[in-house]
Enzyme design. Structure first.
Site, short mmCIF file in Angstrom:
data_model
loop_
_atom_site.label_atom_id
_atom_site.label_comp_id
_atom_site.label_asym_id
_atom_site.label_seq_id
_atom_site.Cartn_x
_atom_site.Cartn_y
_atom_site.Cartn_z
N ARG A 60 8.06 -24.87 -17.67
CA ARG A 60 9.23 -25.41 -16.97
C ARG A 60 10.55 -24.90 -17.58
O ARG A 60 11.63 -25.16 -17.06
CB ARG A 60 9.23 -26.94 -17.03
N ASN A 84 16.04 -33.96 -17.14
CA ASN A 84 15.74 -32.78 -16.32
C ASN A 84 16.53 -32.93 -15.03
O ASN A 84 16.42 -33.95 -14.36
CB ASN A 84 14.23 -32.73 -16.04
N GLY A 85 17.33 -31.93 -14.68
CA GLY A 85 18.10 -32.01 -13.43
C GLY A 85 19.54 -31.58 -13.68
O GLY A 85 19.83 -30.89 -14.66
N GLU A 108 4.74 -9.25 -2.47
CA GLU A 108 4.18 -10.05 -3.56
C GLU A 108 3.87 -9.15 -4.77
O GLU A 108 4.13 -9.54 -5.91
CB GLU A 108 2.92 -10.79 -3.07
N TRP A 161 15.46 -25.43 -19.97
CA TRP A 161 15.84 -24.24 -19.22
C TRP A 161 17.33 -24.45 -18.93
O TRP A 161 17.69 -25.28 -18.11
CB TRP A 161 15.03 -24.16 -17.93
N HIS A 200 14.45 4.73 6.52
CA HIS A 200 15.78 4.27 6.92
C HIS A 200 16.67 3.96 5.70
O HIS A 200 17.59 3.16 5.80
CB HIS A 200 15.65 3.04 7.83
N LYS A 254 5.51 -9.78 -8.44
CA LYS A 254 4.71 -9.94 -9.66
C LYS A 254 5.17 -8.96 -10.72
O LYS A 254 5.33 -9.31 -11.88
CB LYS A 254 3.21 -9.68 -9.41
N GLU A 307 8.62 -9.93 -12.20
CA GLU A 307 8.68 -11.10 -13.08
C GLU A 307 7.92 -10.90 -14.38
O GLU A 307 8.33 -11.43 -15.41
CB GLU A 307 8.28 -12.40 -12.37
N CYS A 367 13.52 -27.71 -16.98
CA CYS A 367 13.21 -28.51 -18.16
C CYS A 367 11.96 -29.36 -18.00
O CYS A 367 11.59 -29.73 -16.90
CB CYS A 367 14.37 -29.43 -18.53
N LYS A 399 8.47 -22.10 -14.05
CA LYS A 399 7.47 -22.20 -12.99
C LYS A 399 7.92 -23.13 -11.88
O LYS A 399 7.70 -22.88 -10.72
CB LYS A 399 6.15 -22.68 -13.57
#
Ligand code: G6P
Length: 594
Positions: A28, A102-103, A471, A76, A494, A475, A478, A2, A589
């Site tokens: 956020r 937020n939290g 990475e 969020w 394997h 990318k 997401e 948030c 983010k």
């Protein structure tokens, strides 16, 4: 996660300022948004709904809502689904207090029951709403906003940054923070409280970074700061500082998305990352060299930068070294003592898992915490013994791009200092090399078009390039929502090889040098089973279906040049698939919850 933005002004109406701030904070979280304003008649008016800030703006006529003080929030979801009722701000029963939070309030169910038994009616399923009711109950006693905040902070457990607006206090806001960020913006006529400086940077670059466990009372005159227990702190010790980030970097300029703009900023940002105070770099290098072991910790893309740093620390600086995902840090604790140095990597400096890891390390009397972080004044920067800033400017796109390459550069700088080698050379030349890597753009766009409907993607590489395979896969996941895996090339046989079918796309990172022949052999094994090989290499090879040519460079810079085309691939996959690359679904983010 948030995002919070609140403003109090002596001259202007704040609705449009709040909406603009919310848009800057959508990274956020962006499943719902809302604004509360105190109108001229002493009533708090709330406008909120599920959906993005832009949709909220279209739904309501904010221009007709006056008010020089207000609070706003982009959500969020954690507790309670995505709905209008669960959107913030939350209003207390009598309409005396509105809050944004937020939290996570861990004991909200107990508090909710207690408040209900005292007659409070709840309208949402959120953990946050308890704060509004608690604040109202306390505020009614003596109409003291700070005392009410202290009282609420005393009973809530968890992590929070919240801001409250009172229906009878037209020129005032209060905020409190405990393990979640809250920054004060000190404009001349308008003052702000926000989760991030980006939210108010268009209006002022003067900021006071609150310390953890502090309360702020903000009026148009200024800020008074208190401990969570209500003790006022000396104003002289809390002067506003100028935030170095340039305003220009907040616009998309001619780019369609922030993500693309940020990918294109890398020829400069890899250079600005190197603009460090040589004394701090030396001090960090000395600290690491004198340690018995180094533990690197990070999450997401920052974790991949940490993996790269580890490879050089071990191979070249001969350091005993571990990389631990911040969320798993507990497992490393038995090995941490005063001869261990912890290196924390983060773009935001607010990732909850990372802050928790640093806290745990400190409780073991670690021999020092060094951070590589983009956000100056962030919680991580403040909790570290030494900090090197990434200097890449604000990163707005949710997927890390330029902050990742900046971390690689700062890591290289430290390791070069430790070993006495110069693997970096002329920074200007690095910029030119990144420009060459960016010249793959059209090709990456074509490949994205060709492969846009594939269900799975694999990325393979060896040794010091393996973190780039990870990475690249991250990318792609997401931004495109396509399943992807980053593998160590030798490990394929394997198990994962069983998943390769005719037409499965595999990105093979095969730079010249050590490991090339083995990587090509793995590509042959894949091709023999029908895979289509997208080679990321300096030269083409018959096994490659497509060759993405990257410029040659020395070992320490190679990962940067390899990742740039992969960032572009992920970006174009998102646009091909009609996803919003700046705001991938379900993600945020800055992950400020554990
Ligand atoms: C989130 C972001 C990632 C980022 C990770 C770590 O998951 O979506 O892009 O890599 O957090 O964030 P940090 O700010 O600590 O680097």
């Amino acid at each position: 996660m948030c995002g919070i933005i609140a403003a109090v002004s002596s001259e202007e109406e704040v609705a449009s300022i709040l909406l603009e701030g919310l848009k800057r904070e959508e990274y956020r979280g962006y499943d719902s948004a809302g604004v509360a304003l105190l109108n001229g008649k002493g009533a708090i008016v709330v406008r909120k709904d599920a959906g993005r800030v832009g949709q909220l703006e279209q739904r309501y006529n904010f221009a007709e809502l006056g008010g020089r003080v207000g609070i706003a929030h982009t959500r969020w979801a954690t507790h309670g689904g995505v709905s209008q009722k669960n959107s913030h701000p939350h209003l207390s029963c009598k309409g005396l207090v509105a809050i944004v939070h937020n939290g996570i309030i861990e004991n909200y169910l107990d508090l909710r029951k207690e408040l209900q038994s005292r007659g409070h009616a709840f309208t949402s399923q959120t953990d946050s709403e308890v704060i509004a009711h608690l604040m109202e109950e306390e505020y009614e006693k003596d109409r003291d906003p700070v005392r009410a905040t202290v009282a609420a902070a005393k009973v809530i457990r968890g992590q929070y940054a919240f801001v409250a607006l009172f229906s009878d206090r037209p020129g005032l806001l209060v905020g409190a923070r405990y393990d979640a960020p809250l920054v004060v913006g000190m404009g001349e006529k308008t003052k702000f409280l926000a989760s991030d400086v980006l939210a108010f940077l268009a209006h002022t670059d003067m900021a006071i970074f609150l310390d953890n466990k502090e309360i702020v009372e903000l009026t148009t005159e200024g800020a008074r700061i208190f401990t969570l227990k209500g003790k006022e702190l000396d104003a002289r010790s809390r002067k506003a500082t100028r935030v170095a980030w340039e305003l220009g970097s907040l616009s998309k300029e001619s780019y369609a998305h922030y993500t693309l703009k940020e990918i294109h900023e890398q020829p400069n940002s890899v250079q600005s990352a190197l603009a460090q105070d040589p004394e701090i770099v030396s001090a960090v290098a000395d600290r690491l060299k004198s340690a018995k072991s180094v533990v690197l910790t990070a999450s997401g893309s920052s974790y991949h930068a940490a993996l790269l740093m580890r490879i050089r620390l071990a191979a070249e600086a001969k350091m005993r070294c571990e990389v631990v995902l911040s969320g798993d840090f507990e497992r490393e604790l038995p090995f941490i003592d005063d001869e261990t140095v912890v290196v924390a990597l983060s773009q935001s400096g607010e990732t909850a898992d990372l802050l928790e890891a640093v806290k745990k390390a400190k409780s073991r009397k670690v021999g020092g915490v060094v951070s590589l972080v983009n956000a100056a004044g962030s919680s991580l920067a403040r909790q570290s013994d030494q900090t090197l800033l990434l200097n890449c400017g604000p990163e707005v796109g949710v997927a890390a791009t330029k902050s990742f390459t900046a971390q690689v550069m700062v890591g290289n700088l430290i390791i070069d200092k430790m070993t006495g080698k110069d693997t970096i050379g002329n920074p200007y030349k690095l910029g030119t090399l990144v420009e060459k890597a960016l010249a793959t753009e059209q090709m990456m766009s074509r490949l994205a078009h060709e492969y846009r409907d594939r269900a799975d993607f694999y990325f393979i590489a060896r040794g010091g390039h393996y973190p780039i395979a990870q990475e690249g896969a991250l990318k792609l996941k997401e931004l495109s929502y396509i399943h992807a895996e980053g593998m160590s090339a030798g490990e394929l046989k394997h198990g994962t090889l069983a998943l390769i079918e005719k037409g499965t796309p595999v990105v093979v990172i095969a730079p010249n040098g050590h490991g090339y022949d083995d990587t090509i052999s793995n590509a042959q094994e894949l091709a023999a089973r029908g895979a289509e090989i997208i080679g990321v290499a300096q030269k083409t090879h018959p096994v490659f279906t497509h060759t993405v040519r990257i410029p040659a460079s020395n070992g320490s810079f190679a990962p940067v040049l390899e990742v740039v085309p992969l960032q572009l691939l992920a970006y174009f996959m998102a646009t091909e698939r009609k996803n919003d690359p700046d705001h991938p679904r379900n993600l945020a983010k800055s992950v400020t919850v554990k």
